[in-house]
Design an enzyme around this catalytic site. Structure first.
Site, short mmCIF file in Angstrom:
data_model
loop_
_atom_site.label_atom_id
_atom_site.label_comp_id
_atom_site.label_asym_id
_atom_site.label_seq_id
_atom_site.Cartn_x
_atom_site.Cartn_y
_atom_site.Cartn_z
N HIS A 78 13.37 13.20 18.79
CA HIS A 78 13.82 12.10 17.91
C HIS A 78 12.95 12.05 16.65
O HIS A 78 11.72 12.10 16.74
CB HIS A 78 13.72 10.77 18.68
CG HIS A 78 14.04 9.57 17.84
ND1 HIS A 78 13.27 8.44 17.84
CD2 HIS A 78 15.04 9.35 16.95
CE1 HIS A 78 13.79 7.54 17.01
NE2 HIS A 78 14.87 8.08 16.45
CA CA Z 1 16.31 15.18 16.18
#
Ligand code: CA
Ligand code: TV7
Ligand code: ZN
Length: 388
Positions: free
Chosen positions: A179
């Site tokens: 992320h």
């Molecule tokens: Ca990513």
């Protein structure tokens, strides 16, 4: 040079710094700046540099890095004394553990990759480049006063801040398997940057543990950043077909709604099959298709690197994506040129190593059609609330 010609009226700039590639995080650390040497060797042996403007990037100055990072953090980064990593005692600013060790030349390394992203951003701002490429950048976890996940300075945030001086709205897209939390956090409260990350999400079982579908921006009433942070949490083993369909659908909708004047694409190559840290099943082809789709939007585009822990595959992906940027991907000889330095690294199981074929034990695909449809539905719904 393999018949590669410079595209007419279309400029691609490639920002490099050979000094950067010499840095070492330590013996067994997965992040290997040397993968950049391998990528460059492929790009140059195909003759692609003839079709781009190559720039030896300068280092970012302290003042430029202060645009995002705090003075005390930068002071510490500059003066920290190299020491063997100690995972038990997390040091100041999260430095000195095994993820973010303090190694020889650490500050030089940070200012070099940050400088390359700033150079790339400026080329887009003054319209001298249509696509600007910095494979050494993309270090998306760094916070304003904290190192995190192999990232110390956040070159992406620095580059976007630079771009916001020229472009009213910037779309940030992140295809690293992790992320893009540092970039999301930096622009959490603004509607001038939309962040969109595709990643493996499994709560606290996969780093950094954030990026759930439901968190799309600040929830306090009237905050401009509301609905401008989009996340696509995925499971192990996603394949090219599923990823491409998700990527094109979702990015298409974001562009239609947000109407960005520039796009930054973080091309972390740890989303490829066979990555030492990643869990996805993407091939060079599917990963590259994300670049091709962004290019097809005809919006100033910056490409940065990011993760990628199986160096021969990282080099393949970024060389292939460089060819997409200059538009020669269809004319490249699939077999890696004989004279490529380090060619032996690409010869794991065949005598004729190719650019696109990567090895990797396929992982069981845990992504169901039902769940992926649900994700598209949710994001479509979220975008309806996004005011621009
Ligand atoms: Ca990513
Ligand atoms: C952008 N995963 C960065 C991705 C950063 C991931 C992590 C390791 C790792 C570090 C090593 C190492 C490793 C085999 C893998 C909670 C911990 C667990 C350290 C061992 N081998 C990017 C960061 C992630 C370091 N960190 O997005 C030295 O794996 O999960 C964690 C944190 C605490 C620290 N320990 C791991 O791709 C560039 N680290 C071997 C040697
Ligand atoms: Zn990653």
């Amino acid at each position: 040079n393999n018949g590669i010609v410079r595209p007419k009226g279309y400029n691609v700039s490639w920002h490099v710094n050979p000094e950067l590639e010499k840095h070492h995080f330590g013996h067994s650390h997965p992040m290997k700046p040397w993968r950049l040497t391998l990528a460059k060797s492929l790009i140059m042996s195909y003759g692609m540099h003839a079709a781009m403007d190559t720039y030896f990037s300068r280092r970012a100055t302290n003042e430029e890095m202060r645009d995002f990072h705090t003075e005390d953090y930068l002071d510490y980064l500059r003066t920290a004394i190299p020491a063997p990593p100690d995972d038990e005692v997390p040091g100041r600013f999260n430095l000195g553990g095994s993820d973010c060790p303090i190694f020889e030349g650490l500050f030089d390394y940070c200012s070099m990759y940050s400088g390359a992203s700033l150079d790339a951003a400026r080329k887009l701002c003054n319209h001298e480049s249509d696509i600007a490429v910095n494979w050494s950048g993309g270090l998306h976890h760094a916070k304003k006063s904290e190192a995190s996940g192999f990232c110390y300075a956040n070159d992406i945030v620095l580059a976007i801040l630079q771009m916001l001086r020229t472009f009213p709205r910037v779309l940030y897209i992140d295809i690293d398997v992790h992320h893009g939390d540092g970039v999301e956090e930096a622009f959490w409260s603004t509607d001038r940057v939309m962040t969109l990350s595709f990643h493996k999400y499994d709560g606290m079982n996969f780093f950094p543990g954030t990026g759930e579908l439901e968190r799309t921006g600040p929830e306090t009433e009237g905050n401009a950043g509301a609905h401008h942070a989009l996340n696509v949490p995925l499971m192990d083993g996603i394949n090219d077909q599923q990823y491409q369909s998700l990527f094109e659908t979702i990015v298409g909708k974001c562009v239609a709604k947000f109407r960005p004047e520039a796009i930054v694409l973080q091309c972390g190559a740890d989303s490829l099959a066979g990555d030492r840290l990643g869990r996805f099943n993407l091939q060079v082809q599917g990963h590259g298709q994300c670049v091709a789709f962004c290019k097809s939007l005809n919006i100033p585009l910056m490409l940065v690197g990011g993760g990628g822990y199986t160096p021969r595959n990282v080099a393949r992906a970024w060389a292939h994506e460089t060819s997409i940027a200059i538009g020669c991907e269809k004319t490249l000889n699939p077999i890696i040129p004989e004279h490529t330095p380090y060619r032996s690294h690409f010869r794991h199981d065949t005598i004729f190593p190719t650019l696109e074929q990567i090895l990797g034990e396929p992982r069981a695909n845990k992504n169901t059609k039902k769940r992926l449809d649900e994700i598209v539905c949710m994001i479509t719904e979220q975008l309806r609330f996004c005011e621009t």
